[in-house]
Motif scaffolding. Structure first.
Motif, mmCIF file in Angstrom:
data_model
loop_
_atom_site.group_PDB
_atom_site.id
_atom_site.type_symbol
_atom_site.label_atom_id
_atom_site.label_comp_id
_atom_site.label_asym_id
_atom_site.label_seq_id
_atom_site.Cartn_x
_atom_site.Cartn_y
_atom_site.Cartn_z
ATOM 1 N N LYS A 8 0.874 -1.127 -0.146
ATOM 2 C CA LYS A 8 -0.481 0.082 -0.344
ATOM 3 C C LYS A 8 1.061 1.255 -0.201
ATOM 4 N N LYS A 9 1.887 1.058 1.293
ATOM 5 C CA LYS A 9 2.658 2.391 1.003
ATOM 6 C C LYS A 9 3.625 2.807 -1.018
ATOM 7 N N GLU A 10 3.785 1.180 -1.543
ATOM 8 C CA GLU A 10 4.972 1.640 -2.225
ATOM 9 C C GLU A 10 3.571 1.952 -3.376
ATOM 10 N N LEU A 11 2.688 1.831 -3.203
ATOM 11 C CA LEU A 11 1.331 2.127 -4.575
ATOM 12 C C LEU A 11 0.676 3.459 -4.404
ATOM 13 N N LEU A 12 0.849 3.746 -3.091
ATOM 14 C CA LEU A 12 0.528 5.250 -2.140
ATOM 15 C C LEU A 12 1.592 6.518 -3.329
ATOM 16 N N ALA A 13 2.894 5.916 -2.959
ATOM 17 C CA ALA A 13 3.765 6.469 -3.332
ATOM 18 C C ALA A 13 4.414 7.114 -5.637
ATOM 19 N N LEU A 14 4.379 5.515 -5.559
ATOM 20 C CA LEU A 14 3.948 5.379 -7.184
ATOM 21 C C LEU A 14 3.160 6.417 -7.868
ATOM 22 N N THR A 15 1.501 6.363 -6.893
ATOM 23 C CA THR A 15 0.331 7.374 -8.092
ATOM 24 C C THR A 15 0.197 8.259 -7.391
ATOM 25 N N GLY A 16 0.789 8.302 -6.102
ATOM 26 C CA GLY A 16 0.048 9.809 -5.926
ATOM 27 C C GLY A 16 -0.981 9.925 -5.141
ATOM 28 N N ILE A 17 -2.092 9.147 -5.321
ATOM 29 C CA ILE A 17 -2.946 8.861 -4.661
ATOM 30 C C ILE A 17 -3.215 8.805 -2.564
ATOM 31 N N ARG A 27 -14.387 1.786 0.054
ATOM 32 C CA ARG A 27 -15.924 2.262 0.241
ATOM 33 C C ARG A 27 -16.964 2.085 -0.619
ATOM 34 N N LEU A 28 -16.813 2.484 -1.863
ATOM 35 C CA LEU A 28 -17.313 3.215 -3.084
ATOM 36 C C LEU A 28 -17.279 1.332 -4.204
ATOM 37 N N LYS A 29 -16.848 0.823 -3.706
ATOM 38 C CA LYS A 29 -16.325 -0.034 -3.966
ATOM 39 C C LYS A 29 -15.675 -0.053 -5.778
ATOM 40 N N LEU A 30 -15.188 1.481 -6.367
ATOM 41 C CA LEU A 30 -14.677 1.496 -6.982
ATOM 42 C C LEU A 30 -13.024 0.300 -6.806
ATOM 43 N N ILE A 31 -13.043 -0.077 -6.041
ATOM 44 C CA ILE A 31 -11.682 -0.782 -6.329
ATOM 45 C C ILE A 31 -12.221 -2.246 -4.632
ATOM 46 N N PRO A 32 -11.876 -2.878 -5.878
ATOM 47 C CA PRO A 32 -12.987 -4.743 -4.615
ATOM 48 C C PRO A 32 -12.065 -4.485 -3.322
ATOM 49 N N GLU A 33 -12.823 -5.208 -2.255
ATOM 50 C CA GLU A 33 -12.863 -5.631 -0.697
ATOM 51 C C GLU A 33 -11.853 -6.134 -1.120
ATOM 52 N N LYS A 53 -2.792 -5.319 -11.421
ATOM 53 C CA LYS A 53 -4.175 -4.677 -11.844
ATOM 54 C C LYS A 53 -4.528 -3.871 -11.059
ATOM 55 N N ILE A 54 -3.587 -3.883 -9.578
ATOM 56 C CA ILE A 54 -3.955 -2.459 -9.073
ATOM 57 C C ILE A 54 -3.759 -1.182 -10.099
ATOM 58 N N LEU A 55 -2.557 -1.170 -9.557
ATOM 59 C CA LEU A 55 -1.730 -0.001 -10.995
ATOM 60 C C LEU A 55 -2.989 0.353 -12.266
ATOM 61 N N LYS A 56 -3.635 -0.601 -12.976
ATOM 62 C CA LYS A 56 -4.392 -0.237 -14.409
ATOM 63 C C LYS A 56 -6.103 0.538 -13.476
ATOM 64 N N ARG A 57 -6.069 -0.459 -12.802
ATOM 65 C CA ARG A 57 -7.307 0.007 -11.762
ATOM 66 C C ARG A 57 -7.343 1.594 -11.624
ATOM 67 N N VAL A 58 -6.286 1.912 -11.042
ATOM 68 C CA VAL A 58 -6.217 3.512 -10.475
ATOM 69 C C VAL A 58 -5.831 4.558 -11.710
ATOM 70 N N ALA A 59 -5.023 4.203 -12.328
ATOM 71 C CA ALA A 59 -4.970 5.009 -13.956
ATOM 72 C C ALA A 59 -6.023 5.021 -14.451
ATOM 73 N N PHE A 60 -7.069 4.113 -14.336
ATOM 74 C CA PHE A 60 -8.312 4.524 -15.283
ATOM 75 C C PHE A 60 -9.128 5.031 -13.897
ATOM 76 N N ILE A 61 -8.864 5.201 -13.131
ATOM 77 C CA ILE A 61 -10.244 6.162 -12.090
ATOM 78 C C ILE A 61 -9.188 7.356 -12.417
ATOM 79 N N LEU A 62 -8.448 7.545 -12.299
ATOM 80 C CA LEU A 62 -7.786 8.474 -12.535
ATOM 81 C C LEU A 62 -8.211 9.015 -14.054
ATOM 82 N N ASP A 63 -7.987 8.543 -14.773
ATOM 83 C CA ASP A 63 -8.262 9.239 -16.094
ATOM 84 C C ASP A 63 -10.017 9.508 -16.673
ATOM 85 N N ASN A 64 -10.807 9.309 -15.850
ATOM 86 C CA ASN A 64 -11.626 9.391 -16.169
ATOM 87 C C ASN A 64 -12.431 10.135 -14.952
#
Length: 218
Positions: A8-17, A27-33, A53-64
């Motif tokens: 999770k720490k690496e993900l936040l640092a890499l994507t900037g979210i 919570r909104l189910k954009l990312i499955p539990e 998977k998570i990098l593709k999903r985060v990129a999709f959310i940020l792009d849209n």
């Protein structure tokens, strides 16, 4: 065969979210539990994700996220067809479904209406049958396995694996993020992420005149 994970720490640092964004999307189910994988480390328990998977999903959310509200994105990412039944007569009109596989499923399941998950497996079978020239007997055995798996599935957070041992095809269903090991005489041929295939199936059904496909609520 183990998929590469990212913390999770690496993900936040890499994507900037932010931490807050990540858990709001959860919570909104954009990312499955089920994508939040807890693992013990030397510093305690940490959260990991399947990296690709998570990098593709985060990129999709940020792009849209500027085109759609988060609620709309959640609807796009979560198939609305999951509680519907599909008539085999209408499913036959879809070129991406192999007619013989549909017929074999009718015979094995003794019915002519199918759930979204059943159609999902048929879609994967159709693709792999074409690519690997699978024999009808191999498909029949595979359908029988799917029938035994279905009552135990709670969602689409699984990977379907096709292996080969000698001339025989073997099929495994494993939870996302879980390791599995094959003997030295067995090799992996294909792997299908059910959640990704479900998104693609949702798109295909959305492009089709799916109003006629829907039998009704389960």
């Amino acid at each position: 065969m183990k998929e590469e994970l990212i913390s999770k720490k690496e993900l936040l640092a890499l994507t900037g979210i932010s931490y807050g964004q990540l858990y709001r999307w959860k919570r909104l189910k954009l990312i499955p539990e089920s994508w939040f994988i807890k693992q013990a480390t030397t510093t305690g328990q940490e959260t990991f994700f399947i990296k690709d998977k998570i990098l593709k999903r985060v990129a999709f959310i940020l792009d849209n996220k500027d085109k759609y509200s988060l609620e709309e994105l959640a609807s796009i990412l979560s198939p609305v067809f999951t509680n519907k039944l599909f008539r085999s007569g209408e499913l036959k009109k879809n070129r991406w479904l192999d007619p013989s596989i549909l017929q074999q499923c009718e015979e094995c399941f003794s019915k002519k209406t199918f759930t979204f998950t059943e159609v999902l497996f048929m879609t994967i079978m159709s693709k792999w049958k074409e690519e690997w020239k699978l024999e009808e007997s191999a498909i029949t055995e595979w359908i029988s396995s799917v029938k035994s798996w279905l009552p135990q599935l709670k969602n689409n957070s699984y990977r379907l694996i096709m292996c080969e041992k000698g001339e025989k095809k073997l099929y495994l269903l494993t939870e996302q993020g879980k390791s599995f090991f094959l003997d030295s005489g067995t090799r992996q041929l294909e792997a299908a992420d059910l959640e990704e295939w479900a998104k693609d199936l949702h798109r295909r059904l959305s492009e089709h005149d799916y109003v006629n496909l829907l039998e009704g609520d389960r």
